[in-house]
Scaffold this active site. Structure first.
Site, PDB file in Angstrom:
ATOM      1  CG  ASP A   1       1.006  17.120  12.199  1.00 25.17           C
ATOM      2  OD1 ASP A   1       0.387  15.809  11.771  1.00 25.17           O
ATOM      3  OD2 ASP A   1       1.797  18.220  11.685  1.00 25.17           O
TER       4      ASP A   1
ATOM      5  CG  ASP B   1       3.876  17.663   5.081  1.00 26.24           C
ATOM      6  OD1 ASP B   1       2.957  18.417   6.109  1.00 26.24           O
ATOM      7  OD2 ASP B   1       4.746  17.046   6.168  1.00 26.24           O
TER       8      ASP B   1
HETATM    9  C1  GLA Z   1       3.806  18.121   9.816  1.00 25.35           C
HETATM   10  C2  GLA Z   1       2.259  18.758   9.434  1.00 25.35           C
HETATM   11  C3  GLA Z   1       2.586  19.892   8.501  1.00 25.35           C
HETATM   12  C4  GLA Z   1       3.428  21.024   9.737  1.00 25.35           C
HETATM   13  C5  GLA Z   1       3.890  20.570  10.153  1.00 25.35           C
HETATM   14  C6  GLA Z   1       4.803  21.013  11.476  1.00 25.35           C
HETATM   15  O1  GLA Z   1       4.500  17.897   8.923  1.00 25.35           O
HETATM   16  O2  GLA Z   1       1.958  17.798   8.529  1.00 25.35           O
HETATM   17  O3  GLA Z   1       2.137  20.107   7.875  1.00 25.35           O
HETATM   18  O4  GLA Z   1       2.381  21.231  10.281  1.00 25.35           O
HETATM   19  O5  GLA Z   1       3.874  18.968  10.807  1.00 25.35           O
HETATM   20  O6  GLA Z   1       5.290  20.431  12.083  1.00 25.35           O
END
Ligand code: GLA
Length: 719
Positions: A455, A520
């Site tokens: 990420d 997300d």
């Molecule tokens: C980001 C990702 C999510 C999750 C969060 C965790 O927002 O897109 O899918 O992994 O971080 O903090």
């Protein structure tokens, strides 16, 4: 018509050709970019056949693949550079044309003996997918520093047309939780341009665009599409040039000072991927799918069927409890899930988003015996174990930051700018990348990890190294190196690229990852448009698509289970919720869709994709090839017609017969009305329909509620 006896270099694919010629002085000029029209020698260029327009330079400039500033070309240059204010105008006085690999890879080596630079422009064309890759390499051959402000990866002309209003540019905008919102505008006679300074690919300015030529549609007619293989700052523009055509160029955007080249130093651009199709924007997208498939590096040399995921994030967030997560694994395995991904919250003192990033070892309170017991439990259930990491980041509240505050990107004298309470590590510092490699390497050695979700949860600001100089470009190169090093050391591991969902989706990072987390936002209805935007540039098998909770966490909107499954179906399917919160009926529906996904994934993920709209709130998507297709029809909004419109499938062979069967619907037949006998028959046995009927009149669609789907299998009948 006469033909010209000038050296000409042609890269020709199935439908796409690029032709560069040497002009009278031996300098390269674009002769043609677009439809494959080869066969015989090209007739004269219009520019040679016409006298210069009045009020023109005596020597009429033609568009070079590397147009420069200040020496006769008045359109957008591919290079802007100077030496302490001098040598601001470049003009090449020699060019060496070389087939690095005939006929697919041409290199132009251009030299400017006055400004003392050498520039190599590479043009490659892969005829298998009709995608060209353009990139440039600039070498400072002088004895003082050269400051480069802009170096395009490539510059091309778009075909001249008398109706530039009929040329349309389509491109995504968006934000976190709503990526891939496609815009559609006429090109006209100005400059269309998009720039990104966020330091990573960004949610709002994907580095690509589609140009529909007059008459181009989703499934037919001429269409260009391009994307930059780069995960950092970038710029692209399509500008009207008074010579009578548009010029399209793209490249990385350099921060002040980032392009300073010492004597002998080189600046290399990322590749700009460019394609042309006669089969509309779907044809161009299919070309990109081929190029991405060709550029990806899979463990064991090839993609295995995309395993169904369970991801812990929206079901558990930071609330990790080993017993509950083992229960999640049990429930997931019963549903048919094949890979368990432990998301954020597992590492040292990570109880919320305020602390822990940088300290990449298991939290002793949550996992007293480390992650081994959970990973073994998952593997014992027959699933792969995957882990979330965010290596490029550090929380000020972390052991790492306390020990090495100087490892974060920052500008001395300025208060650090945090985002989600975190700072960005300076990956170009070898101590930082070595630390990250060692931590990740230790995790991958100690645990049976088959998958990393990687990420990157913020934009870059104050992106300077300890010398005070901008580090955007070097940061991207450094993260590529770190990923490559890990892949070399652990070639069995698959990697998912995520940046707050879809903030780092591009053809650069895809060469070192195996899946994108598309957004997300897991609201099924909102996802449809995002997924269709994504599929314009990337293939479906790397499009992370999850069944989330209802109501959706990002939007608060409730959807039934079957609709959520039907929307996730075409991508790399996953589940992101706690199945223990579902009713028994919902679990049965979910398990049934997982089984359906597994039965269909080879068809969904190997062939071509077409995306269309039938009007009246109906969107359709077909996957496979024109002999064997899965057609998904989504009804987004209620019909306002007594009879819904048919879905036309223009890609089908007009001379063939097809067997059409309605194999799955998300609602009960008839949706509260008496079911139509024709659909009952089509559910029971395939119906024989002529290809020209399906292409020109269309497939009948049942009455459906808003937010429901009907899925058809369409197979060519043996002659
Ligand atoms: C980001 C990702 C999510 C999750 C969060 C965790 O927002 O897109 O899918 O992994 O971080 O903090």
């Amino acid at each position: 018509m006469t033909t010209q006896a000038v050296p000409s270099f042609c890269l020709a694919g199935r439908d796409f050709a690029l032709v560069i010629e040497a002009d009278a002085a031996g300098m390269p000029v674009w002769r043609h970019v677009g439809a494959r029209v080869m066969g015989a020698a090209l007739p004269w260029r219009l520019a040679d056949a016409m006298p210069p327009a009045s009020f023109s330079l005596d020597a009429r400039p033609a568009l070079s693949p590397v147009p420069t500033f200040g020496t006769g070309w008045f359109g957008s240059p591919a290079l802007l550079a100077h030496r302490d204010g001098g040598d601001f105008a470049q003009g090449f006085d020699a060019c060496h044309f070389e087939w690095v690999d005939k006929p697919g890879h041409l290199r132009l080596t251009l030299t400017d003996s006055v400004a003392q630079i050498r520039l190599e422009q590479d043009v490659r064309l892969d005829p298998a997918c009709d995608v060209a890759k353009l990139s440039a390499r600039l070498i400072n051959t002088g004895d003082s520093s050269l400051d480069v402000q802009w170096l395009a990866s490539g510059t091309i002309p778009l075909p001249s047309t008398g109706d530039s209003e009929a040329m349309r540019v389509r491109y995504p905008i968006g934000r976190h939780n709503h990526e891939w919102a496609m815009q559609d505008e006429p090109l006209g006679k100005g400059i269309w341009s998009r720039e990104n300074r966020r330091g990573l690919t960004s949610h709002d300015a994907f580095p690509g665009a589609i140009v529909m030529m007059p008459g181009g549609t989703a499934q037919s007619g001429p269409c260009f599409s391009a994307q930059l293989a780069w995960s950092g700052n970038h710029a692209q523009s399509i500008g009207w040039c008074d010579e009578g055509f548009h010029v399209w160029q793209s490249g990385m955007l350099l921060a002040p000072g980032e392009g300073r080249l010492a004597p002998g130093e080189t600046l290399e651009t990322p590749e700009w991927w460019l394609t042309f199709s006669r089969e509309g924007s779907d044809g161009a997208a299919q070309n990109f799918h081929g190029a991405v498939r060709g550029a990806m590096r899979w463990p064991q040399g090839g993609m295995k069927p995309r395993p169904v995921h369970i991801n812990s994030w929206e079901g558990f967030y930071f609330d990790h409890d080993e017993a509950r997560l083992k229960r999640l694994a049990d429930d997931a395995a019963r549903l048919g899930v094949e890979r368990f991904v432990l998301d954020d919250g597992w590492f040292h003192r990570r109880n919320d988003d305020r602390a822990g990033l940088g300290d990449w070892w298991p939290d002793a309170a949550k996992y007293p015996a480390g992650l081994g017991p959970l990973a073994d439990h998952v593997r014992g259930l027959g699933m792969e174990f995957g882990l979330w990491v965010e290596p490029e980041m550090v929380n000020p509240d972390s052991d790492l930051y306390r020990a090495h505050p100087d490892w974060a990107l920052q500008i001395s004298g300025r208060a650090p700018i945090t985002a989600r309470n975190q700072l960005v590590l300076d990956l170009a510092n070898p101590q930082v990348s070595d630390y990250l490699f060692e931590r990740l390497d230790a995790l991958l050695r100690d645990l049976p990890i088959a998958y990393l979700k990687w990420d990157h949860n913020r934009d870059l600001a104050h992106a300077a190294g300890p010398d005070g100089r901008a580090r955007y470009r070097r940061q991207v190169a450094a993260v590529y190196r770190l990923l490559d090093r890990l892949i070399d050391a652990h070639p069995h591991v698959e990697i998912e690229a995520c940046a707050g969902g879809g903030g780092r989706i591009d053809a650069g990072i895809v060469q070192r990852s195996h899946r994108f987390w598309t957004s997300d936002c897991i609201d099924a209805t909102a996802r449809i448009a995002m997924q269709r935007g994504f599929l314009g540039f990337m293939p479906p098998e790397i499009m992370g698509a999850h069944v989330g909770a209802s109501p959706a966490h990002a939007t608060g909107r409730a959807h039934d289970m079957a609709w959520r499954c039907a929307v996730a179906l075409p991508g790399h399917f996953g589940v992101e919720m706690n199945p223990a919160t579902l009713s028994a009926d919902e679990r049965t529906v979910l398990a049934d869709w997982i089984a359906f996904y597994k039965a269909q994934r080879s068809r969904l993920h190997a062939g071509r994709v077409w995306c269309g709209d039938a009007g009246d709130g109906l969107a359709w998507q077909a996957h496979g090839d024109d002999d064997d297709l899965l057609l998904i029809v989504y009804r987004l909004s209620p019909t306002c017609q007594r009879m819904p419109p048919p879905v036309r499938l223009p890609m089908l062979d007009k001379d063939a017969q097809y067997d059409v069967q309605l194999i799955r619907e998300t609602g009960s037949p008839g949706y509260g009305q008496p079911d139509a006998p024709a659909f009952a028959a089509m559910r029971a046995t395939p119906l024989a329909v002529a290809g020209d009927y399906l292409a020109q009149i269309g497939l009948a669609i049942p009455m459906m509620h808003a937010e429901s789907a009907a899925i058809y299998a369409i197979r060519r009948r043996a002659a």
